[in-house]
Design a protein around this motif. Sequence first.
Motif, PDB file in Angstrom:
ATOM      1  N   VAL A  83      41.537  58.655  52.338  1.00 27.53           N
ATOM      2  CA  VAL A  83      40.319  59.131  53.114  1.00 27.53           C
ATOM      3  C   VAL A  83      40.762  58.642  54.449  1.00 27.53           C
ATOM      4  N   ASP A  84      41.093  59.459  55.347  1.00 28.47           N
ATOM      5  CA  ASP A  84      41.925  59.427  56.757  1.00 28.47           C
ATOM      6  C   ASP A  84      43.148  58.680  56.347  1.00 28.47           C
ATOM      7  N   ARG A  85      43.279  57.637  56.991  1.00 30.94           N
ATOM      8  CA  ARG A  85      44.670  56.970  56.844  1.00 30.94           C
ATOM      9  C   ARG A  85      44.539  55.618  55.569  1.00 30.94           C
ATOM     10  N   ALA A  86      43.185  55.533  55.149  1.00 30.55           N
ATOM     11  CA  ALA A  86      42.992  54.557  54.095  1.00 30.55           C
ATOM     12  C   ALA A  86      43.377  55.116  52.593  1.00 30.55           C
ATOM     13  N   THR A  87      43.734  54.303  51.579  1.00 25.60           N
ATOM     14  CA  THR A  87      43.998  54.795  50.313  1.00 25.60           C
ATOM     15  C   THR A  87      42.841  54.596  49.391  1.00 25.60           C
ATOM     16  N   LEU A  88      42.422  55.317  48.405  1.00 28.04           N
ATOM     17  CA  LEU A  88      41.350  54.905  47.332  1.00 28.04           C
ATOM     18  C   LEU A  88      42.118  54.166  46.211  1.00 28.04           C
ATOM     19  N   PHE A  89      41.431  52.896  45.938  1.00 30.88           N
ATOM     20  CA  PHE A  89      41.803  52.239  44.723  1.00 30.88           C
ATOM     21  C   PHE A  89      40.941  52.240  43.935  1.00 30.88           C
ATOM     22  N   VAL A  90      41.159  52.288  42.566  1.00 30.14           N
ATOM     23  CA  VAL A  90      40.048  52.395  41.364  1.00 30.14           C
ATOM     24  C   VAL A  90      40.621  51.340  40.423  1.00 30.14           C
ATOM     25  N   ALA A  91      39.589  50.250  39.864  1.00 28.56           N
ATOM     26  CA  ALA A  91      39.974  49.635  38.868  1.00 28.56           C
ATOM     27  C   ALA A  91      38.592  49.180  38.038  1.00 28.56           C
ATOM     28  N   TRP A  92      38.866  48.767  36.877  1.00 26.99           N
ATOM     29  CA  TRP A  92      37.881  48.376  36.034  1.00 26.99           C
ATOM     30  C   TRP A  92      37.898  46.811  35.757  1.00 26.99           C
ATOM     31  N   VAL A  93      36.938  46.029  35.734  1.00 25.54           N
ATOM     32  CA  VAL A  93      36.992  44.584  35.385  1.00 25.54           C
ATOM     33  C   VAL A  93      35.904  44.353  34.268  1.00 25.54           C
ATOM     34  N   ASN A  94      36.308  43.308  33.511  1.00 29.88           N
ATOM     35  CA  ASN A  94      35.168  42.798  32.614  1.00 29.88           C
ATOM     36  C   ASN A  94      34.030  41.789  33.291  1.00 29.88           C
ATOM     37  N   THR A  95      34.178  41.383  34.431  1.00 30.61           N
ATOM     38  CA  THR A  95      33.283  40.445  34.933  1.00 30.61           C
ATOM     39  C   THR A  95      33.520  40.503  36.443  1.00 30.61           C
ATOM     40  N   ASP A  96      32.214  39.995  37.123  1.00 30.11           N
ATOM     41  CA  ASP A  96      32.549  40.202  38.591  1.00 30.11           C
ATOM     42  C   ASP A  96      33.555  39.109  39.045  1.00 30.11           C
ATOM     43  N   VAL A  97      34.444  39.436  39.886  1.00 29.15           N
ATOM     44  CA  VAL A  97      35.691  38.992  40.561  1.00 29.15           C
ATOM     45  C   VAL A  97      35.976  39.218  41.979  1.00 29.15           C
ATOM     46  N   THR A  98      36.454  38.391  42.541  1.00 28.63           N
ATOM     47  CA  THR A  98      36.967  38.663  44.019  1.00 28.63           C
ATOM     48  C   THR A  98      38.498  38.223  44.115  1.00 28.63           C
ATOM     49  N   VAL A  99      39.238  39.158  44.605  1.00 27.07           N
ATOM     50  CA  VAL A  99      40.734  39.012  44.956  1.00 27.07           C
ATOM     51  C   VAL A  99      41.092  38.825  46.358  1.00 27.07           C
ATOM     52  N   LYS A 100      41.438  37.682  46.779  1.00 27.58           N
ATOM     53  CA  LYS A 100      42.094  37.475  48.239  1.00 27.58           C
ATOM     54  C   LYS A 100      43.390  37.574  48.277  1.00 27.58           C
ATOM     55  N   ALA A 101      43.900  38.007  49.413  1.00 25.39           N
ATOM     56  CA  ALA A 101      45.341  37.796  49.934  1.00 25.39           C
ATOM     57  C   ALA A 101      45.507  37.771  51.269  1.00 25.39           C
ATOM     58  N   SER A 102      46.875  37.892  51.718  1.00 25.73           N
ATOM     59  CA  SER A 102      47.134  37.782  53.151  1.00 25.73           C
ATOM     60  C   SER A 102      46.885  39.023  53.870  1.00 25.73           C
ATOM     61  N   LYS A 103      46.626  38.806  55.156  1.00 29.94           N
ATOM     62  CA  LYS A 103      46.188  39.631  56.122  1.00 29.94           C
ATOM     63  C   LYS A 103      44.665  40.237  56.071  1.00 29.94           C
ATOM     64  N   GLY A 104      43.833  39.211  55.518  1.00 31.19           N
ATOM     65  CA  GLY A 104      42.557  39.287  55.467  1.00 31.19           C
ATOM     66  C   GLY A 104      42.096  40.228  54.230  1.00 31.19           C
ATOM     67  N   TYR A 105      43.023  40.564  53.341  1.00 29.19           N
ATOM     68  CA  TYR A 105      42.422  41.147  52.037  1.00 29.19           C
ATOM     69  C   TYR A 105      41.593  40.464  51.239  1.00 29.19           C
ATOM     70  N   GLU A 106      40.322  41.122  51.076  1.00 34.06           N
ATOM     71  CA  GLU A 106      39.261  40.494  50.207  1.00 34.06           C
ATOM     72  C   GLU A 106      38.702  41.725  49.430  1.00 34.06           C
ATOM     73  N   ALA A 107      38.744  41.637  48.202  1.00 26.09           N
ATOM     74  CA  ALA A 107      38.192  42.919  47.293  1.00 26.09           C
ATOM     75  C   ALA A 107      37.158  42.370  46.240  1.00 26.09           C
ATOM     76  N   THR A 108      35.992  42.644  46.337  1.00 27.22           N
ATOM     77  CA  THR A 108      34.972  42.080  45.504  1.00 27.22           C
ATOM     78  C   THR A 108      34.534  43.285  44.529  1.00 27.22           C
ATOM     79  N   LEU A 109      34.782  42.908  43.248  1.00 31.38           N
ATOM     80  CA  LEU A 109      34.625  43.992  41.998  1.00 31.38           C
ATOM     81  C   LEU A 109      33.595  43.567  41.098  1.00 31.38           C
TER      82      LEU A 109
END
Length: 189
Positions: free
Chosen positions: A131-157
């Motif tokens: 989507v423009d310069r960004a990438t689509l990422f798809v994942a399935w999770v069995n429960t609500d979870v948040t993944v954090k990483a460097s450079k401000g990465y924060e994905a709430t699934l």
Amino acid sequence: MKLRRILTTTTALLCAGSASGLTIRGAVEGGGDDLRVAGFVVSPFGQVTEEVSSVPVEGGRFVLELPTTAPTARAQVDLTPQNVTWPGVIDPVSVSTQARVAEMKFFVYRDLNRNGRRDEGEALRDVMPNVDRATLFVAWVNTDVTVKASKGYEATLKRGWNALIVDVGRAVRVQPFSDSTVVTVRLAR
């Protein structure tokens, strides 16, 4: 009467939470008439585990519907900081709770015999929907979870299938995907 109302409300909420799957609309640049777009669950090392969904490309466009069901147990892995190899993720990685995850990647293949499914002789080609310069990422999770990483990465699934738009620059921006968003898959000829 009160118990009946509670049961009716509970049933309606449960049905509403599982009724809709994830729909991904896109355009393919540089493909042919016998091309299919497919979503496959992959291991943390990128090995194809199982097909989630596939559709033909018609007029350069596709609409991929993901099921509301979970991937098979063999396609799921424990979500740990060591196996998060998602777009934009750079150590250190943290995971908010124990979870099972199944990452989906996009592939295209030529349906040579036009039978509507991938057969052994039909090679998979890994593609990145953008989507423009960004990438689509798809994942399935069995429960609500948040993944954090460097450079401000924060994905709430949320439990079930999730689609996120990941924009990597000086900082990493993660945004929820909307069913109305159209992704682009570019194929070199």
